[in-house]
Enzyme design. Structure first.
Site, PDB file in Angstrom:
ATOM      1  N   ASP A 179      -9.139 -16.748 -51.791  1.00  0.00           N
ATOM      2  CA  ASP A 179      -9.378 -18.030 -52.060  1.00  0.00           C
ATOM      3  C   ASP A 179      -8.865 -18.101 -53.614  1.00  0.00           C
ATOM      4  OD1 ASP A 179     -10.940 -20.768 -50.957  1.00  0.00           O
ATOM      5  OD2 ASP A 179     -10.269 -20.918 -52.895  1.00  0.00           O
ATOM      6  N   ILE A 180      -8.241 -19.279 -54.049  1.00  0.00           N
ATOM      7  CA  ILE A 180      -7.798 -19.580 -55.344  1.00  0.00           C
ATOM      8  C   ILE A 180      -9.034 -19.836 -56.234  1.00  0.00           C
ATOM      9  CG2 ILE A 180      -7.224 -22.080 -55.392  1.00  0.00           C
ATOM     10  CD1 ILE A 180      -4.612 -21.156 -56.799  1.00  0.00           C
TER      11      ILE A 180
ATOM     12  N   HIS B 175     -13.575 -19.298 -43.792  1.00  0.00           N
ATOM     13  CA  HIS B 175     -13.713 -18.586 -45.146  1.00  0.00           C
ATOM     14  C   HIS B 175     -14.638 -17.325 -44.878  1.00  0.00           C
ATOM     15  CE1 HIS B 175     -13.214 -22.378 -47.882  1.00  0.00           C
ATOM     16  NE2 HIS B 175     -13.126 -23.114 -46.644  1.00  0.00           N
TER      17      HIS B 175
ATOM     18  N   GLY C  28     -16.664 -30.989 -46.552  1.00  0.00           N
ATOM     19  CA  GLY C  28     -15.848 -30.640 -47.720  1.00  0.00           C
ATOM     20  C   GLY C  28     -14.572 -29.920 -47.348  1.00  0.00           C
ATOM     21  N   GLN C  29     -13.876 -30.422 -46.098  1.00  0.00           N
ATOM     22  CA  GLN C  29     -12.508 -29.951 -45.890  1.00  0.00           C
ATOM     23  C   GLN C  29     -11.516 -30.554 -46.772  1.00  0.00           C
ATOM     24  OE1 GLN C  29     -10.956 -30.671 -41.974  1.00  0.00           O
ATOM     25  NE2 GLN C  29      -9.505 -28.880 -42.188  1.00  0.00           N
TER      26      GLN C  29
ATOM     27  N   HIS D 248      -9.009 -23.088 -41.032  1.00  0.00           N
ATOM     28  CA  HIS D 248      -9.001 -21.890 -41.574  1.00  0.00           C
ATOM     29  C   HIS D 248     -10.511 -21.184 -41.670  1.00  0.00           C
ATOM     30  CE1 HIS D 248      -9.333 -25.042 -44.555  1.00  0.00           C
ATOM     31  NE2 HIS D 248     -10.135 -24.304 -45.027  1.00  0.00           N
TER      32      HIS D 248
ATOM     33  N   ASN E 204     -14.830 -25.533 -42.176  1.00  0.00           N
ATOM     34  CA  ASN E 204     -15.505 -26.857 -42.562  1.00  0.00           C
ATOM     35  C   ASN E 204     -14.516 -27.921 -41.787  1.00  0.00           C
ATOM     36  OD1 ASN E 204     -17.221 -26.232 -44.668  1.00  0.00           O
ATOM     37  ND2 ASN E 204     -15.511 -25.859 -46.169  1.00  0.00           N
TER      38      ASN E 204
HETATM   39  P1  5GP Z   1     -11.633 -26.251 -47.316  1.00  0.00           P
HETATM   40  O1  5GP Z   1     -12.418 -27.158 -48.376  1.00  0.00           O
HETATM   41  O2  5GP Z   1     -10.425 -27.069 -46.748  1.00  0.00           O
HETATM   42  O3  5GP Z   1     -12.754 -25.721 -46.464  1.00  0.00           O
HETATM   43  O4  5GP Z   1     -10.908 -25.126 -48.052  1.00  0.00           O
HETATM   44  C1  5GP Z   1      -9.805 -25.030 -48.584  1.00  0.00           C
HETATM   45  C2  5GP Z   1      -9.819 -23.806 -49.600  1.00  0.00           C
HETATM   46  O5  5GP Z   1      -8.344 -23.649 -50.075  1.00  0.00           O
HETATM   47  C3  5GP Z   1     -10.609 -24.128 -50.788  1.00  0.00           C
HETATM   48  O6  5GP Z   1     -11.721 -23.058 -50.984  1.00  0.00           O
HETATM   49  C4  5GP Z   1      -9.744 -23.927 -51.958  1.00  0.00           C
HETATM   50  O7  5GP Z   1     -10.263 -23.070 -53.238  1.00  0.00           O
HETATM   51  C5  5GP Z   1      -8.327 -23.207 -51.400  1.00  0.00           C
HETATM   52  N1  5GP Z   1      -7.414 -23.384 -51.882  1.00  0.00           N
HETATM   53  C6  5GP Z   1      -6.679 -24.508 -52.363  1.00  0.00           C
HETATM   54  N2  5GP Z   1      -5.437 -24.498 -52.606  1.00  0.00           N
HETATM   55  C7  5GP Z   1      -5.402 -23.215 -52.557  1.00  0.00           C
HETATM   56  C8  5GP Z   1      -3.976 -22.265 -53.084  1.00  0.00           C
HETATM   57  O8  5GP Z   1      -2.952 -22.930 -53.410  1.00  0.00           O
HETATM   58  N3  5GP Z   1      -4.001 -20.975 -52.945  1.00  0.00           N
HETATM   59  C9  5GP Z   1      -5.220 -20.353 -52.280  1.00  0.00           C
HETATM   60  N4  5GP Z   1      -5.126 -19.083 -52.272  1.00  0.00           N
HETATM   61  N5  5GP Z   1      -6.486 -20.963 -51.973  1.00  0.00           N
HETATM   62  C10 5GP Z   1      -6.242 -22.264 -52.235  1.00  0.00           C
END
Ligand code: 5GP
Ligand code: ZN
Length: 117
Positions: free
Chosen positions: A33-34, A105, A96-97, A103, A90
């Site tokens: 994750d970034i 985590h 918080g999606q 995906h 999520n």
């Molecule tokens: P969500 O909030 O949808 O459950 O998770 C999305 C995740 O993707 C977040 O934890 C966010 O930090 C990660 N993310 C968003 N953009 C990027 C990216 O460009 N590269 C990577 N490696 N992770 C990302």
């Protein structure tokens, strides 16, 4: 295999956008994750574009099941299995999606509170 050319995770899965890949096969791609929320924070992403949990149907059971299997194997390879780790999916705004390609985590390397925030 269904992909969406405007989707960030489809673009990472096909190599168009760079990420630190930790595992990949024909079903999933897993990358760091970034914006990590734990010492280990890996996203395990099916290659098939499915926007949210609400878009799943039974035909995707194998893809989703293998995503969890791969997450558990990555956790074992990273030796997180004995101390414990957390898998999170999520759905929607309240949870918080932010990326609308499902995906898992994989979070590890610290203690996690319960109930989650
Ligand atoms: P969500 O909030 O949808 O459950 O998770 C999305 C995740 O993707 C977040 O934890 C966010 O930090 C990660 N993310 C968003 N953009 C990027 C990216 O460009 N590269 C990577 N490696 N992770 C990302
Ligand atoms: Zn996608």
């Amino acid at each position: 295999m269904a992909t969406n050319e405007r989707c960030l995770f489809c673009r990472i899965a096909c190599g168009e956008i760079t990420a630190k890949i930790v595992f990949e096969d024909d079903i999933v791609v897993a990358f760091n994750d970034i914006n990590p929320q734990a010492p280990t924070h890996v996203l395990v992403v099916p290659r098939t574009h499915i926007s949210t949990l609400d878009d799943l149907d039974e035909e995707e059971a194998n893809v989703v099941g293998m995503t969890i299997v791969r997450a558990s194997q990555i956790a074992r390879n990273l030796q997180l299995n004995s101390e414990g780790y957390r898998l999170v999916v999520n759905h929607g705004e309240a949870a918080g999606q932010t990326v609308f390609h499902i995906h898992v985590h994989l979070l590890g390397g610290r203690n996690f509170g319960w109930p989650p925030g």
